[in-house]
Design an enzyme around this catalytic site. Structure first.
Site, mmCIF file in Angstrom:
data_model
loop_
_atom_site.group_PDB
_atom_site.id
_atom_site.type_symbol
_atom_site.label_atom_id
_atom_site.label_comp_id
_atom_site.label_asym_id
_atom_site.label_seq_id
_atom_site.Cartn_x
_atom_site.Cartn_y
_atom_site.Cartn_z
ATOM 1 N N ASN A 100 48.977 27.365 66.205
ATOM 2 C CA ASN A 100 49.731 28.118 65.211
ATOM 3 C C ASN A 100 48.907 28.288 63.945
ATOM 4 O OD1 ASN A 100 52.198 28.535 66.639
ATOM 5 N ND2 ASN A 100 52.877 26.464 66.136
ATOM 6 N N HIS B 182 57.308 33.462 70.704
ATOM 7 C CA HIS B 182 56.062 34.238 70.572
ATOM 8 C C HIS B 182 56.171 35.576 71.301
ATOM 9 C CE1 HIS B 182 53.931 30.758 68.828
ATOM 10 N NE2 HIS B 182 54.558 30.036 69.741
ATOM 11 N N TYR C 14 54.335 25.320 79.463
ATOM 12 C CA TYR C 14 53.664 26.618 79.357
ATOM 13 C C TYR C 14 53.349 27.209 80.729
ATOM 14 C CZ TYR C 14 53.109 27.264 74.350
ATOM 15 O OH TYR C 14 53.358 27.520 73.025
#
Length: 483
Positions: free
Chosen positions: A127, A54, A337
């Protein structure tokens, strides 16, 4: 010659590089799986300072407005009443490309939303597809490496991509979506978004249901043909960024209708497939979409680097009334993350304006780089309650999560069907879109070895005989006889 035994960086032999250690076949995962943790940690630290995935993105501020009552399912304050508004920041992105790559490449698109609620930030990092390529996070670094550049040539490699997909039949559902027309959206405004994972909702009575989130574009779905996407990559590689920014600047605010699918724990237990498998979707006929609200983007950032580049999402950020599930990919992302943001942005990344909650914050974290909100002289420790704290279940009023099964590594491929939903998706496509799918697949598949071609064609055949037949015809048109 035999390949060397795979080991950790400390030289310890790896017992299984395909299946994470979980409590029972459906999880959740165990923190003691040191190979999984080391693999994800090293993966998060492979690029400086660009995101590993990303990397190229666009973002905007906006507002989420509740239009329908879902308080029977959740006590989360942002859903408290119809008409309630919550500020949001949304970042769209391509997944596999670098920051300088074209917006129109064939690639999934990131659709990450931050809700600045009165109980803290809720991050829904999803997504534009409701499924994904893999179902176990231990495979994620390997998968992404195949989508990046060959370490020898520094070129994108169809062989790496199709070798992985042909060895992982679970990927076929997402591969079918990726090589369909929806693999190249016409900008960010004309695509849907999905939370993709299974999450949970908890109501005021402490009752849990499983949930999936859907964001349906009000602008209508629009996709780019392969030729047009390639033309734009050469003439306007920032096409999606330009379209989003200019639309908001002229007051043409993009909007998405927000829906949820809901499944009870009893329904999940009786389901014929694993509802926590990220490569699967929930049938709408069985679990219809329930309307929730509207998401609108109405303000461009003032500074791209400070806001779009430094926004740091984490699926672990949920607020009371919202929760997780045994989805193995979600479990891996809960760790990965935040760990990536600590490395990429810094120890105190939550203090940056775009990441800072809009509610009061109190904790014992101090010091580190960029600690510009260091709580003055307030204590940096919490006192221990000598009489105990009487903990209740998992925390914010949600019920205990029943877990059973022996701690082991479970290969889901031995008992799950990875083909039926890919076949359903294929049969839903109109005739011209089927032909586009065949041609798009043949472009890359024609460049790989016959062995990889045959492995992948066998997957298409199992999903639908017409699927494999169509790809073979498209390969033959390119001079490749795969019969």
């Amino acid at each position: 010659m035999n390949d060397p035994i795979l080991t950790t960086a400390s030289g310890i032999p790896v017992a299984d590089n395909q299946n994470s250690l979980s409590a029972g076949p459906r999880g959740p995962l165990l923190l003691q799986d040191f190979h999984l943790i080391e693999k994800l940690q090293h993966f998060n630290r492979e690029r400086i300072p660009e995101r590993v995935v990303h990397a190229k993105g666009s973002g905007a501020y906006g507002v989420f407005t509740v239009t329908h009552n879902i308080t029977p399912y959740t006590k989360a304050k942002l859903f408290q009443h119809v008409g309630k508004k919550t500020e949001v920041f949304v970042r769209f992105s391509t997944v596999g490309g670098e920051r300088g790559s074209a917006d129109t490449e064939r690639d999934p698109r990131g659709f990450a939303i931050r809700f600045y609620t009165e109980d803290g930030n809720w991050d829904l990092a999803g997504n534009n597809t409701p499924m994904f390529f893999i179902k176990d996070p231990i495979k994620f670094p390997d998968f992404v490496h195949t989508q990046k550049r060959c370490p020898r040539s520094n070129l994108k490699s169809p062989t790496m991509m199709w070798d992985f997909w042909s060895q992982a039949p679970e990927s076929l559902h997402q591969v079918t979506m990726l090589f369909s027309d929806r693999g190249t959206p016409d900008g960010y405004r004309h695509m849907d978004g999905f939370g993709s994972h299974t999450f949970s909702l908890v109501n005021a009575a402490g009752e849990r249901v499983w949930v999936k989130y859907h964001f349906k574009t009000q602008q209508g779905i629009r996709n780019l043909g392969a030729a047009e996407a390639q033309r734009l990559a050469g003439t306007d590689p920032d096409y999606a960024q330009r379209d989003l920014f200019e639309a908001i600047a002229r007051g043409d605010f993009p909007r998405w209708d927000v829906f949820i699918q809901v499944m009870t724990e009893a329904q999940a237990a009786a389901l014929a497939f694993n509802p926590f498998d990220l490569t699967k979707v929930w049938p709408h006929a069985q679990f219809p979409r329930i309307p929730v609200g509207v998401l609108e983007l109405n303000r461009n950032p003032d500074n791209y680097h400070a806001e779009v580049e430094q926004v740091a999402f984490s699926p672990a950020n949920v607020v009371p009334g919202l929760g997780f599930s045994p989805d193995k990919m979600l479990q891996g992302r809960l760790f990965a993350y935040h760990d990536a943001q600590l490395y990429r942005v810094g120890t105190n990344h939550q203090q940056l304006p775009v990441n800072r909650p809009r509610c009061p914050v109190h904790h014992q974290q101090r010091d580190g780089t960029m600690a510009f909100a260091n709580f003055d002289g307030k204590p940096n420790y919490a006192t221990v309650e000598s009489g105990g704290t009487n903990p209740r279940a998992m925390g914010h009023g949600e019920p205990p999560l029943a877990i059973s099964g022996d701690a082991a590594r479970y290969d889901a491929r031995s008992h799950e069907d990875d083909y039926w939903q890919a076949g359903l998706l294929f049969r839903l496509l109109p005739a011209q879109e089927k032909q586009n799918l065949f041609d798009n697949i043949a472009g890359g598949l024609s460049q790989v070895s016959a062995e990889i071609q045959q492995r992948q064609l066998a997957h298409f055949d199992k999903a639908d005989a017409a699927y494999g037949k169509g790809v073979r015809a498209a390969l033959k048109a390119r001079g490749v006889n795969a019969d």
